[in-house]
Enzyme design. Structure first.
Site, PDB file in Angstrom:
ATOM      1  CG  HIS A 189      -1.855   0.879   1.370  1.00 29.40           C
ATOM      2  ND1 HIS A 189      -1.510   2.356   1.681  1.00 29.40           N
ATOM      3  CD2 HIS A 189      -3.137   0.982   1.055  1.00 29.40           C
ATOM      4  CE1 HIS A 189      -2.722   2.955   1.960  1.00 29.40           C
ATOM      5  NE2 HIS A 189      -3.642   2.105   1.267  1.00 29.40           N
ATOM      6  CG  ASP A 227       0.678  -2.317   6.017  1.00 31.02           C
ATOM      7  OD1 ASP A 227      -0.337  -2.355   7.002  1.00 31.02           O
ATOM      8  OD2 ASP A 227       0.619  -2.045   5.227  1.00 31.02           O
ATOM      9  CD  GLN A 252      -6.923  -4.413   3.839  1.00 33.90           C
ATOM     10  OE1 GLN A 252      -8.000  -5.223   4.194  1.00 33.90           O
ATOM     11  NE2 GLN A 252      -7.000  -3.163   3.513  1.00 33.90           N
ATOM     12  CE  LYS A 312      -7.003  -0.223   6.241  1.00 32.32           C
ATOM     13  NZ  LYS A 312      -7.865   0.366   5.113  1.00 32.32           N
ATOM     14  CB  CYS A 352      -3.505   3.247  -1.686  1.00 29.10           C
ATOM     15  SG  CYS A 352      -4.704   4.875  -1.406  1.00 29.10           S
TER      16      CYS A 352
HETATM   17  N1  PMP Z   1      -1.805  -0.860   4.762  1.00 33.29           N
HETATM   18  C1  PMP Z   1      -2.614  -1.513   4.072  1.00 33.29           C
HETATM   19  C2  PMP Z   1      -2.354  -2.949   3.529  1.00 33.29           C
HETATM   20  C3  PMP Z   1      -4.099  -0.961   3.966  1.00 33.29           C
HETATM   21  O1  PMP Z   1      -4.803  -1.635   3.351  1.00 33.29           O
HETATM   22  C4  PMP Z   1      -4.168   0.330   4.362  1.00 33.29           C
HETATM   23  C5  PMP Z   1      -5.581   1.138   4.226  1.00 33.29           C
HETATM   24  N2  PMP Z   1      -6.110   0.887   2.987  1.00 33.29           N
HETATM   25  C6  PMP Z   1      -3.209   1.102   4.870  1.00 33.29           C
HETATM   26  C7  PMP Z   1      -1.852   0.311   5.134  1.00 33.29           C
HETATM   27  C8  PMP Z   1      -3.343   2.530   5.572  1.00 33.29           C
HETATM   28  O2  PMP Z   1      -4.296   2.437   6.424  1.00 33.29           O
HETATM   29  P1  PMP Z   1      -4.754   4.023   7.210  1.00 33.29           P
HETATM   30  O3  PMP Z   1      -5.205   4.527   5.947  1.00 33.29           O
HETATM   31  O4  PMP Z   1      -5.942   3.501   8.074  1.00 33.29           O
HETATM   32  O5  PMP Z   1      -3.691   4.485   7.529  1.00 33.29           O
END
Ligand code: PMP
Length: 403
Positions: A119, A196, A199, A222, A361
């Protein structure tokens, strides 16, 4: 306790109020559980005060609630101690914290590995670090089905790899990373590992000690909790070795006109007033999650994911991005050549199907798949067969309307 999708769905006020809604965008934000709203309201109406500053009873109540939330997060992750839990504003803030704080311990020429599947929040901060500090940033490629290709891992690490930051589960393909292989290679090279977990947490409590990395990041929104709060877990000795990222109140040992010294972790990394009520709300979500039988929930999520993939396979020319089968999270992205994901999602929205279309993203990953955008359905514990059938029907309709 009942684990049917209907009984779980009934515990989410927004979903209970909109029975017609097929919410298939939980990978972006999961719905908030009733217990979280109750906990935040209770906290704000009985214990609202700043933390780590006051000596009056109300402030002590706020301190207690906040530190109990830290302990809950530690149990959810099976951390070694609550001092290994840093509250942040979300996964992105946690990842930026590590890229700055660990980044400050790196020398020009040291190497950091990330993967093509990251991401942007685990991609851009490391590019920024590279541009600021002259580190080398190397990418782990992905194979055709989107899984991290670890065949050449040792070569990619070279002799100066100090850090590997990878997603535990892709937000586009649902592919799980082979964390054990990465941790083993990193240990041999003396490099640290960040996962990370943004998910992963939605699909059950995690065990950071069993995973074996040094850092773990996730966001509250999430995993059925509030927005504006997240967690960075860091192994005690890894946190202790890092300088702070942000400066301000609460993170110091002493400030003189000339210089400052730092508090021990986790306070060292929590400058300013933290997201107190949000942490309390997140703890309520995590407590609730820890009461669930995840074998039952995962089995349903997997069955729905399988049914969706089978249904998609019948759509001519549809290209599934990610693993067709095997172990994967229920996040399913696809491209239908000639139909733009934004248009598809608009047609689906008219049928109360909430899905995300775009680059999610993850532009480097989409580029590796040769597409600019895709449509994503993500399945959570409150979804059922009706959601999947509605989506497959909605896609038939989108193809008719848009072709
Ligand atoms: N890492 C992953 C794999 C994500 O899916 C996301 C959110 N889509 C993030 C990081 C970032 O999370 P946040 O926008 O809540 O900071």
């Amino acid at each position: 306790m009942s684990h049917t999708a209907a009984s779980l769905r009934a515990q989410f006020p927004l979903l209970a109020a909109t029975p017609e809604l097929h919410y298939l965008d939980s990978a972006a934000t999961a719905q908030i559980h009733r217990t979280v709203l109750d906990a935040v309201l209770h906290h704000e109406t009985t214990s609202r005060a700043n933390v780590l500053r006051g000596t009056y009873r109300l402030a002590e109540a706020a301190d207690l609630a906040y530190e109990q939330a830290r302990q809950t997060a530690a149990r959810f992750l099976n951390a070694g101690s609550a001092d290994e839990i840093v509250f942040t504003s979300g996964a992105t803030a946690a990842l930026n914290l590590v890229s700055h704080a660990f980044g400050a311990t790196l020398q020009p020429g040291d190497r950091v590995l990330i993967s093509v599947a990251e991401h942007h929040s685990n991609f851009v901060p490391w590019q920024m670090l590279r541009d600021r500090c002259g580190i080398e940033l190397t990418l782990i490629p992905v194979s055709a089905d989107g899984r991290l290709d670890l065949e050449r891992l040792a070569d990619l690490m070279g002799s100066r790899c100090r850090f590997i930051a990878v997603t535990q589960c892709s937000n586009v393909t649902g592919a799980w990373t082979d964390v054990a292989a990465i941790v083993a290679a990193a240990r041999e090279a003396g490099a640290r590992v960040l996962l990370d977990g943004a998910q992963a947490v939605q699909h059950g409590p995690q065990d950071v000690q069993a995973l074996g990395g040094d850092f773990y990041a996730f966001s509250g929104h999430k995993c059925f909790g509030p927005g504006g709060v997240g967690v960075l877990w860091g192994r005690a000795e890894a946190l202790t070795q890092m300088p702070p990222f942000l400066g301000g109140g609460g993170m110091i040992a002493e400030v003189t006109p000339e210089a400052s010294t730092w508090a021990a972790p986790p306070q060292r990394f929590e400058a300013g007033t933290p997201p107190i009520a949000q942490a309390v709300g997140l703890a309520a979500a995590l407590e609730w999650m820890m009461t669930l039988d995840w074998t039952v929930i995962r089995a349903r999520e997997d069955a729905l994911c399988k049914r969706l993939i089978e249904g998609l396979a019948r759509i001519p020319s549809l290209h599934l991005l990610g693993p067709q089968n095997g172990e994967r999270a229920p996040i399913v992205s696809f491209d239908i050549p000639g139909l733009h994901p934004h248009d598809i999602c608009q047609v689906l929205d008219a049928q109360s199907l909430a899905l995300r279309g775009g680059h999610h993203c993850a532009q480097p990953l989409l580029a590796a798949f040769g597409v600019e955008a895709c449509t994503r359905a993500s399945i959570a514990l409150y979804n059922d067969e009706a959601d999947i059938e509605a989506l497959l029907g909605g896609l038939d309709c989108a193809r008719r309307e848009l072709s």
